[in-house]
Design an enzyme around this catalytic site. Structure first.
Site, PDB file in Angstrom:
ATOM      1  N   VAL A  56      22.028  -0.039  -9.166  1.00 16.02           N
ATOM      2  CA  VAL A  56      21.739  -1.270  -9.908  1.00 16.02           C
ATOM      3  C   VAL A  56      20.249  -1.609  -9.845  1.00 16.02           C
ATOM      4  O   VAL A  56      19.847  -2.743 -10.111  1.00 16.02           O
ATOM      5  CB  VAL A  56      22.588  -2.447  -9.369  1.00 16.02           C
ATOM      6  N   THR A  73       7.509  22.958 -19.786  1.00 16.85           N
ATOM      7  CA  THR A  73       6.423  22.186 -19.173  1.00 16.85           C
ATOM      8  C   THR A  73       5.120  22.967 -19.132  1.00 16.85           C
ATOM      9  O   THR A  73       4.087  22.423 -18.758  1.00 16.85           O
ATOM     10  CB  THR A  73       6.793  21.797 -17.728  1.00 16.85           C
ATOM     11  N   LYS A 101      18.677  11.849  -9.327  1.00 15.71           N
ATOM     12  CA  LYS A 101      19.195  12.677  -8.227  1.00 15.71           C
ATOM     13  C   LYS A 101      18.490  12.357  -6.915  1.00 15.71           C
ATOM     14  O   LYS A 101      19.091  12.399  -5.845  1.00 15.71           O
ATOM     15  CB  LYS A 101      19.027  14.154  -8.578  1.00 15.71           C
ATOM     16  N   GLN A 146      16.655  19.847 -12.361  1.00 13.85           N
ATOM     17  CA  GLN A 146      17.075  19.784 -13.764  1.00 13.85           C
ATOM     18  C   GLN A 146      18.524  19.284 -13.835  1.00 13.85           C
ATOM     19  O   GLN A 146      18.852  18.350 -13.145  1.00 13.85           O
ATOM     20  CB  GLN A 146      16.879  21.134 -14.464  1.00 13.85           C
ATOM     21  N   LYS A 164      17.437   9.491  -5.908  1.00 11.69           N
ATOM     22  CA  LYS A 164      18.017   8.278  -5.332  1.00 11.69           C
ATOM     23  C   LYS A 164      19.333   8.594  -4.626  1.00 11.69           C
ATOM     24  O   LYS A 164      19.582   8.103  -3.515  1.00 11.69           O
ATOM     25  CB  LYS A 164      18.258   7.245  -6.439  1.00 11.69           C
ATOM     26  N   GLY A 224      11.460  16.755 -11.181  1.00 12.32           N
ATOM     27  CA  GLY A 224      10.834  15.516 -10.740  1.00 12.32           C
ATOM     28  C   GLY A 224      11.857  14.535 -10.210  1.00 12.32           C
ATOM     29  O   GLY A 224      12.826  14.218 -10.893  1.00 12.32           O
ATOM     30  N   HIS A 225      11.673  14.089  -8.971  1.00 12.89           N
ATOM     31  CA  HIS A 225      12.557  13.097  -8.367  1.00 12.89           C
ATOM     32  C   HIS A 225      11.730  11.877  -7.983  1.00 12.89           C
ATOM     33  O   HIS A 225      10.660  12.018  -7.392  1.00 12.89           O
ATOM     34  CB  HIS A 225      13.244  13.643  -7.115  1.00 12.89           C
ATOM     35  N   ASP A 246      16.732  13.935 -15.052  1.00 12.44           N
ATOM     36  CA  ASP A 246      16.164  12.589 -14.892  1.00 12.44           C
ATOM     37  C   ASP A 246      17.243  11.533 -14.664  1.00 12.44           C
ATOM     38  O   ASP A 246      17.065  10.361 -15.006  1.00 12.44           O
ATOM     39  CB  ASP A 246      15.316  12.195 -16.113  1.00 12.44           C
TER      40      ASP A 246
END
Length: 431
Positions: free
Chosen positions: A417, A132, A16, A227, A18, A42-43, A13
């Site tokens: 940012v 999960t 990655k 992960q 981005k 999850g991205h 989390d």
């Protein structure tokens, strides 16, 4: 740099998606490859103010012109894959299936894998791993036990039936005699899996050959981690880990591309630390600061929907991730979340029963008993979400980045940012 790896340097989390999306928007990325994990990843990507979440698909499925590849090291739920593809089409992302290639050797998650996953976690009770429940672990277990199903098997009904029957011969014994659950009918599983074959067939290829030929032709291939390092089955906080190799070594085995072909390995790391699920977490906060990080950072798992545990930046973990992965760069995300603290603690070492550890403790017991040794850096109050160059950042924010760079053992290439694609500050343009 034709072969670039982007992976998580904490417990996942980190952002990655981005980093991958930024690289894909700045350079001509021809292929983006997932090499491990399943739809437990999850991205989150924000494009033109619109938020997208990918789970099984590489995040560059949102980048026009780039081919997304699901490598042989991934475990694939056909149901989850098609659900994700359909969801993107409904939101106006066209040609997604035409730009997706799936390895014929990737293993398949069948319905009985998720059944086993869920009942096992319930059976373990307080000793549960925190999975999960989506069948990822049992699918990898079958792979290692040589009872697994591969994508190519869906195109041969006879082979598929034999493999399902062989796997269920063992699995049904466990379900019935250990968990007191009803046995799974092999015919039902085969029928369900065959129902995916026609739609899946055009996407399937020898992806290892495809990627090596692409590199031979000087095309750019981006390998996207799922992960993170501290969840790697070998190098993470075992047993509270995922079931695959989420570190840089897993990129090679999960794609069929040799290690000498990798040019750059970028670790994505938050300006603080989070973790989803069970397991030790030395800098975890249980006070107002932890609540504040959780609230400002919006720390809810993209894939799981579970709240993330929050803590301060851990330079010991960063140094470990740098070493294990051979990182060339760090991409630091969510620096904006730290605005408004007078001082920001950074963990520089651990105390384990009175002994200082500047590097990761060797044993699980030692890590479980590790308490952080902090240094305190001056904070800043300015809103930095509009900064676009490193010089735009407040002096204390610049000093924070430089301090983390020194403590972590590798250069910080860029800083996030804000969630948007454009909300990135490049620290080392020459990287």
């Amino acid at each position: 740099m034709p072969a670039i790896v982007v992976l998580g340097a904490q417990w996942g989390d980190e952002g990655k998606g981005k980093a991958t999306d930024l690289l894909a928007s700045q350079e001509t990325i021809d292929y983006v490859v997932r090499t491990s994990g399943g739809h437990n990843a999850g991205h989150t990507i924000v494009v033109n103010g619109e938020r997208f979440a990918t789970h099984l698909l590489p995040s560059a499925i949102l980048t026009p012109g780039a081919t997304s590849v699901i490598g042989n090291g991934v475990v694939v739920s056909p149901e989850a894959l098609f659900r994700e593809l359909d969801g993107l089409r409904e939101r106006g992302v066209t040609d997604v299936e035409e730009r997706l290639v799936v390895s014929a050797n990737a293993h398949v998650i069948a319905s009985y894998h998720s059944t086993i996953d869920k009942v096992t976690e319930r059976f373990l009770g307080k000793n549960k791993i925190g999975t999960t429940g989506r069948g990822i672990g049992p699918a990898y277990a079958d792979k290692v036990n040589r009872l697994g199903l591969r994508v190519a098997d869906l195109f041969d009904e006879k082979i598929l039936a034999q493999k399902v029957e062989g796997a269920l011969e063992l699995r049904n014994q466990v379900l019935a005699k250990v968990y007191n659950r009803r046995a799974v009918e092999a015919e039902q599983v085969v029928e369900e899996l065959l129902g995916y074959a026609e739609r899946l067939r055009p996407m399937v290829a020898d992806t290892g050959l495809l990627l090596n030929r692409a590199l031979d032709e000087d095309k750019t291939v981006l390998f996207e981690g799922a992960q993170a390092t501290m969840l790697d089955v070998d190098h993470g906080t075992y047993p509270f880990v995922t079931s695959s190799n989420a570190s840089a070594g897993g990129v090679c085995t999960g794609s069929g591309v040799g290690p000498t072909r990798l040019d750059r390995v970028i670790g994505v790391i938050k300006a603080y630390t989070t973790r989803v699920g069970s397991g030790p977490f030395p800098t975890e906060l249980f006070d107002e600061d932890g609540e504040k990080l959780w609230k400002i950072g919006g720390e809810v798992g993209v894939s799981t929907g579970r709240d993330r545990r929050c803590g301060w930046y851990d330079a010991v973990i960063a140094r470990y991730a740098t070493r294990v992965n051979g990182l060339t760069d760090l991409f630091l995300t969510k620096l904006d979340v730290l605005s408004s603290w007078e001082q920001v603690p950074v963990c520089v070492a651990y105390d384990v029963d009175g002994v200082r550890h500047d590097e990761m403790p060797m044993t699980q017991t030692e890590f479980h008993h590790a308490t952080p040794i902090y240094e305190y850096l001056d904070g800043w109050w300015e809103d930095i979400s509009g900064c676009r160059t490193f010089e735009d950042l407040p002096p204390n924010a610049q000093a924070y980045v430089r301090a983390l760079e020194e403590m972590s053992g590798t250069r910080i290439w860029a800083v996030g940012v804000g969630p948007g694609r454009e909300q990135t500050v490049v620290v080392h343009p020459e990287a």
